[in-house]
Structure formats: structure tokens, C-alpha cells
Enzyme design. Structure first.
Site, PDB file in Angstrom:
ATOM      1  N   GLY A 372       0.901  -1.416   0.149  1.00 30.18           N
ATOM      2  CA  GLY A 372       0.002   0.235   0.169  1.00 30.18           C
ATOM      3  C   GLY A 372       0.807   1.248  -0.037  1.00 30.18           C
ATOM      4  O   GLY A 372       2.135   1.120   0.133  1.00 30.18           O
ATOM      5  N   PRO A 373       0.121   2.251  -0.108  1.00 28.76           N
ATOM      6  CA  PRO A 373       1.021   3.633  -0.083  1.00 28.76           C
ATOM      7  C   PRO A 373       1.858   3.964   1.074  1.00 28.76           C
ATOM      8  O   PRO A 373       1.175   3.280   2.140  1.00 28.76           O
ATOM      9  CB  PRO A 373       0.102   4.549  -0.262  1.00 28.76           C
ATOM     10  CG  PRO A 373      -1.399   4.054  -0.954  1.00 28.76           C
ATOM     11  CD  PRO A 373      -1.350   2.716  -0.342  1.00 28.76           C
ATOM     12  N   GLY A 375       2.977   5.395   4.500  1.00 27.88           N
ATOM     13  CA  GLY A 375       2.158   6.417   5.458  1.00 27.88           C
ATOM     14  C   GLY A 375       0.886   5.676   5.658  1.00 27.88           C
ATOM     15  O   GLY A 375      -0.260   6.332   6.482  1.00 27.88           O
ATOM     16  N   GLY A 377      -0.050   3.133   7.362  1.00 29.47           N
ATOM     17  CA  GLY A 377       0.095   2.522   8.762  1.00 29.47           C
ATOM     18  C   GLY A 377       0.648   0.973   8.731  1.00 29.47           C
ATOM     19  O   GLY A 377       0.063   0.482   9.899  1.00 29.47           O
ATOM     20  N   LYS A 378       1.306   0.730   7.829  1.00 27.89           N
ATOM     21  CA  LYS A 378       1.752  -0.662   7.965  1.00 27.89           C
ATOM     22  C   LYS A 378       2.672  -0.940   9.024  1.00 27.89           C
ATOM     23  O   LYS A 378       2.815  -2.015   9.756  1.00 27.89           O
ATOM     24  CB  LYS A 378       2.537  -0.919   6.467  1.00 27.89           C
ATOM     25  CG  LYS A 378       1.585  -0.949   5.043  1.00 27.89           C
ATOM     26  CD  LYS A 378       2.208  -1.185   4.185  1.00 27.89           C
ATOM     27  CE  LYS A 378       3.254  -0.384   3.693  1.00 27.89           C
ATOM     28  NZ  LYS A 378       2.825   1.005   3.460  1.00 27.89           N
ATOM     29  N   GLU A 504      10.330  -3.872   5.145  1.00 26.77           N
ATOM     30  CA  GLU A 504      11.499  -3.296   4.087  1.00 26.77           C
ATOM     31  C   GLU A 504      12.861  -3.674   4.134  1.00 26.77           C
ATOM     32  O   GLU A 504      13.820  -3.065   4.186  1.00 26.77           O
ATOM     33  CB  GLU A 504      11.221  -1.759   4.032  1.00 26.77           C
ATOM     34  CG  GLU A 504       9.963  -1.316   3.848  1.00 26.77           C
ATOM     35  CD  GLU A 504       9.302  -1.140   2.644  1.00 26.77           C
ATOM     36  OE1 GLU A 504       9.963  -1.604   1.573  1.00 26.77           O
ATOM     37  OE2 GLU A 504       8.166  -1.008   2.509  1.00 26.77           O
TER      38      GLU A 504
END
Length: 579
Positions: A372-373, A375, A377-378, A504
Site C-alpha cells: 500500500g501507499p 504512511g 499504517g503498515k 522493508e
């Protein structure tokens, strides 16, 4: 208003000190020896009076000289022991205070460190406790001995000549009139000085900790101005403090000299008319000096006490902060159990929602990926699973049991976390591999080399002259990003986690390092429940489930092919990256 008054009073300071375990025997013996020292010292003026009143060459007997010499020697020896014991008490109190702060800081919630610079917290532990230490070890012993000396001297002076003693007592109200307003001013200056010291320490630590960023950004001038501004503030407050001390010293000297002149003048008149002997006047003056010397130290003691009060307020502020709640009970084995988030919402202190109604589950051995984009909340989800934060709504369970009911140490021991930054401690590769493992757990070099081999780190570690004992530098700056990642993976292998979380983990690596790290991660993921955050969809296309998060909400869940078919934004991500 009552709370403010309570905080600014002296009671919290003494309550905090008395809560520390101290060697009571040292305190009792130190005070007892101070009493003995005082008694011995109080005999000296009386012996001097006898010597002066009956002075002649013939009167200088060996016994009188020996008595005087013995009194001086005994007083010096016992006084030295007394100061040492009372200093021991002070050092023990400060050590206990620092211990309490350190243990409390280690158990504080992560949210505290999100809001406070580490340098400011370091200043509280080092500088503020140092102020308390200076008061207790340097000024408190002399204050205690001074009190005893003054009480004894005044008692004898009242017996010798109560009229002259009353003249001497004029100094008391004068001293109080000087000390109270100056003390209040000192307390205010001290609080500001301690705050600015904490801010300056935080700025210095941050700048030096990110020295490469500072130099790469050619920010020397910016940091120069910020540093000089902090130094100027400290200088200004230091000069205000110096002004108070500059007032206290001369004013106290003036009061003392006025009293001495009055005593000498009045005593001289009485000696002249025969109502007082010369020896009695000399003895009275000696007792007066025994009182004046401690009084001079009292001025410094009370100003230091005001500073210590300000430091204590900051220390108490930290000690009253809520800690992580340690769940009692036995360790819980989470292997083979399903991790589930049910309608989890979360907001930071400012009240802005970060997650809203997030739900998913991870079956044992599954790989769950988050996309997802930025920021969305991941990373916050990982923080909640790690129990760095508590959900504001909803529940996180393992095997149907809320994770809040699992002992927090047991829970974190069974979670492996490999982040993009690969955080490392200053020290050796060995120390970083075993970081956090129980001290009693003996890890052999063979085990360390084995996990290094599994993480594809053996080759580069062996190439260093010192091998496992190679120094990595602050935050691992002597190693490349790929090397740090592989050490982080080896550390995860050593802990043998039941749940593996990767944030990441390869995002900042070059293609060659990424390939090696991906192989190591593939090994590490085998047989474990794995949660992965990745911007590169190529690393998660084979995930058992992909959870797509936008603006704190789950907008899609499924396998890679399913999301391409039914989720527009995921399809755009895939077309940009995989086509």
C-alpha cells in the site's frame, strides 16, 4: 494549585531520597563521629582560655600542650572518618537514584521516546542526578557537622556569656532575610538552566549521531548557529546564577564582619572594666568562628538545595511515567498458533487515527504481506504486534488469547524483527549477534558461525582480521547495508523466532546485496509465520495472503493474482513495478 505547590515544595525531594536504600550503619556512625568531633572541638577554646588567662612561660606545661595537640589530632582524624562515611551515604543515595531511573527508563513505553529526544533523557540521568550528588556528597556532610558544631558552640556561649551571645544572634534574622529571596531566585534559575542543559545535550547528541547527514547536507553553518545559540542560553543562565552567588557571598561576609566588630567592641569594653577576662574574650571569639565557618557553608548548601529541588522535579517526572505492563504468569509458547487482528484501531497521542478497523489473520507457517501507499499504517501494525503500543480499539490475539495476557518478555522472545535500517549497537559482531539473549545462556563460536553461514554472512565476517570480534562502530557504520542486514538475519536465526516480521528488509540494498539477503531471508522464513512489509511487489508475489492498506484501512485482501483482478490501486502498483 495544590498539586503545583506540592511539586515545588521540599517534601518530594526528601521523599525521593529516603526511598533509596542507604547504609544506615554509615549514616549512624558518621553522625556519631560528627558529634564526637564537635565535642572535642568545643574543648579547644576552653583550653585556650585557660592558656591565655594564666599565660606565662612557667605556665606552659607539657600536659597542657599535649592536651591541645591531642584535641587537634583527634578532631582531625574523627572528622575525616565522619566526612568519609557521610559521603558514602550520599554516593549510595545517588547511585540508587540513578539505578531507579535507569531501570525505569528501560521499562518506559516506546511512546515516551517518540516524544522526547534521547539526549534530554540522558541529561536527566547524568546531569540532574549529578546536581543531587553534589548536594549530598559535597555539601550535606559539612551541613550536618556544621549544625552539630553550631548547637554545641551556642550552648557553651550561653553558659559563658548570654549577653554577648544574644548580640551574636543578631546575624540570624539578617541571614534569613538575605537567603529566602535569593534562594527562590536560585530555584527559578536552576530549573531553567537544567532544562536548557537537557535541550543542549539533546541537540549535540543528535548532531553528532547524524554527522554524515550533517556533512553531506553541508549543514555546518546551520548546526553552528544552533549550537552557538544553545551555548549563549547556557552562558546567560550561568551568569544569572553567578550574580546570585556574587550577592550571597559579600552579603554574608558583611553580616559576619558586623557581628565580629560588635563582639570585639563590646567584649573589649568589658575586658577594660574587668567584667570579662581576656581569655574569655579569646574563647568567645574562637567559638564565634566555629559558628561563622559553618554558616558560610550553609549559604552555599541552601542555594545547592534549591538547585537540587529543581533537578528532583525532573527526576520525579520521569519516575512517575507509566511503564510497560508486565503480564504475570508463566511463559507462553506461541508456536503453531494463529495470530489474529480483529477491528484494530490506533491513534497516537495527538488523537489522529493511524489505523481504523484493521482485521486479518496469519495461520501458522503462512507468509502474510502488507502493501500500500507510504504512511498507510503498515509499520504501525508491526509496532502494535511487538506491543510497543496498545490498540485504542479492537484486539490482537494469539491462539484466541489476547497478547496482552502473554508475559511481554516471553512474547517478544518469540518474535524476530528484521527492519530496513538493521539497527546495531556499538561493539563487536559477536556482541550484536547475541544481543538480548540471557547472560547465562552460553553461545559457542560454532553456533555463531553456523547462523552466520545460514545468513550468508560467514564469508565477509571471516574476511575481517578479528572475525567475530570485529568492531562495527556506532550503529554499525563500519559495515555496509547488506552486511548489517545479514547480521540482523543471523541474529534472528540465533533467536529461532516463532513469528518473523520484516519491514522493508531489502528496500535500501543494491541488486547484488538484495539477492544474497533474499536468499538468507528465504531460509529464515521456512516453517515460520512471517509478516512482510514491502514496496517491491516482486518480493511478495508468492505470499499466502497480501493485505493492502490505504490511510489506515484494509481495502483489499487476497493472493497476488486475486488482488490484480479485483483491486484497482494494487493493479496499478503491479503494472508500474512488474511490467
Amino acid at each position: 494549585m495544590e498539586a503545583v505547590q506540592k511539586k515545588e515544595g521540599i517534601k518530594p525531594f526528601f521523599t525521593l531520597l529516603t526511598s533509596i536504600q542507604i547504609p544506615k550503619w554509615a549514616l549512624v556512625f558518621g553522625l556519631a563521629m560528627s558529634l564526637v568531633t564537635t565535642i572535642v572541638g568545643l574543648f579547644v577554646p576552653l583550653l585556650t582560655r585557660e592558656l591565655v588567662d594564666g599565660f606565662s612561660v612557667e605556665s606552659l606545661s607539657a600536659s597542657l600542650i599535649a592536651a591541645l595537640a591531642a584535641a587537634f589530632v583527634v578532631q582531625a582524624v574523627i572528622n575525616g572518618v565522619s566526612i568519609y562515611l557521610l559521603s558514602m551515604v550520599g554516593q549510595r543515595i545517588v547511585a540508587g537514584l540513578r539505578e531507579r531511573m535507569w531501570l525505569h527508563l528501560l521499562r518506559l513505553r516506546v511512546s515516551y521516546f517518540d516524544q522526547h529526544a534521547s539526549g534530554q533523557t540522558v541529561s536527566r540521568v547524568v546531569n540532574d542526578t549529578g546536581i543531587v550528588k553534589n548536594l549530598i556528597t559535597d555539601h550535606f556532610p559539612s551541613f550536618v557537622t556544621g549544625i552539630i558544631t553550631i548547637i554545641g558552640a551556642v550552648a557553651i556561649l550561653l553558659i559563658l556569656d548570654w549577653k554577648m551571645t544574644l548580640i551574636m544572634m543578631i546575624a540570624v534574622p539578617l541571614t534569613i532575610a538575605i537567603m529566602i529571596p535569593l534562594g527562590r531566585q536560585m530555584a527559578k534559575i536552576s530549573r531553567n538552566l537544567q532544562d536548557e542543559t537537557a535541550n543542549f545535550t539533546g541537540d549535540v547528541q543528535q548532531t553528532l549521531g547524524e554527522i554524515r547527514l550533517m556533512k553531506a547536507s553541508t549543514a555546518e553553518q546551520v548546526e553552528k548557529q544552533r549550537g552557538l545559540l544553545g551555548i549563549d542560553k547556557l552562558y546567560g543562565l550561568g551568569m544569572k546564577e553567578a550574580k546570585v552567588y556574587a550577592l550571597i557571598g559579600p552579603l554574608m561576609y558583611l553580616v559576619v564582619m558586623v557581628v565580629i566588630v560588635m563582639i570585639i567592641g563590646y567584649g573589649g569594653i568589658r575586658v577594660a572594666n574587668g567584667s570579662m577576662t581576656t581569655g574569655s574574650l579569646v574563647a568567645f571569639l574562637l567559638y564565634l568562628f566555629q559558628i561563622i565557618v559553618p554558616l558560610a557553608t550553609f549559604a552555599r548548601f541552601f542555594t545547592e538545595l534549591q538547585k537540587a529541588k529543581g533537578a528532583t522535579e525532573r527526576i520525579i517526572d520521569i519516575l512517575e511515567l507509566p511503564q510497560e505492563e508486565e503480564t504475570p504468569g508463566a511463559e507462553t509458547d506461541i508456536s503453531g498458533k494463529t495470530l489474529r487482528l480483529e477491528n484494530v484501531s490506533f491513534a497516537y497521542a495527538n488523537g489522529e487515527p493511524v489505523l481504523q478497523g484493521v482485521s486479518f489473520e496469519a495461520q501458522p507457517g503462512q507468509m502474510i504481506a502488507f502493501a500500500g501507499p507510504s504512511g498507510g499504517g503498515k509499520t504501525t501494525i508491526f509496532g502494535l504486534i511487538e506491543r510497543f503500543y496498545e490498540p485504542t480499539d479492537g484486539a490482537i490475539t494469539i491462539g484466541g488469547v489476547p497478547i496482552s495476557e502473554v508475559a511481554i518478555a516471553s512474547w517478544r522472545d518469540q518474535i524476530g524483527y528484521v527492519s530496513q535500517e538493521s539497527a546495531m549497537m556499538g561493539g563487536t559482531i559477536r556482541a550484536n549477534l547475541i544481543y538480548g539473549l540471557p547472560i547465562a545462556q552460553q553461545i559457542t563460536d560454532e553456533e555463531l558461525w553456523q547462523v552466520a553461514r545460514m545468513a550468508y554472512a560467514e564469508e565477509f565476517i571471516a574476511a575481517f582480521p578479528d572475525g567475530l570480534d570485529t568492531q562495527v562502530g556506532e550503529r554499525g557504520v563500519k559495515l555496509s547495508g547488506g552486511q548489517r542486514q545479514r547480521i540482523a538475519i543471523a541474529r534472528a536465526f540465533l533467536r529461532d523466532p516463532k513469528i518473523l516480521m520484516m519491514d522493508e528488509a531489502t528496500a535500501s540494498l543494491d541488486s547484488q546485496s538484495e539477492g544474497i539477503v533474499q536468499q538468507a531471508l528465504g531460509r529464515l522464513m521456512q516453517g515460520r509465520t512471517t509478516l512482510v512489509i514491502a514496496h517491491r511487489l516482486s518480493t511478495i508475489v508468492d505470499a499466502d495472503k497480501i493485505v493492502f492498506i490505504e490511510n489506515g484501512r484494509v481495502t483489499g485482501t487476497g493472493k497476488h493474482r486475486e488482488l490484480i483482478d479485483k483491486h484497482l490501486l494494487y493493479r496499478e502498483f503491479a503494472e508500474q513495478q512488474l511490467t
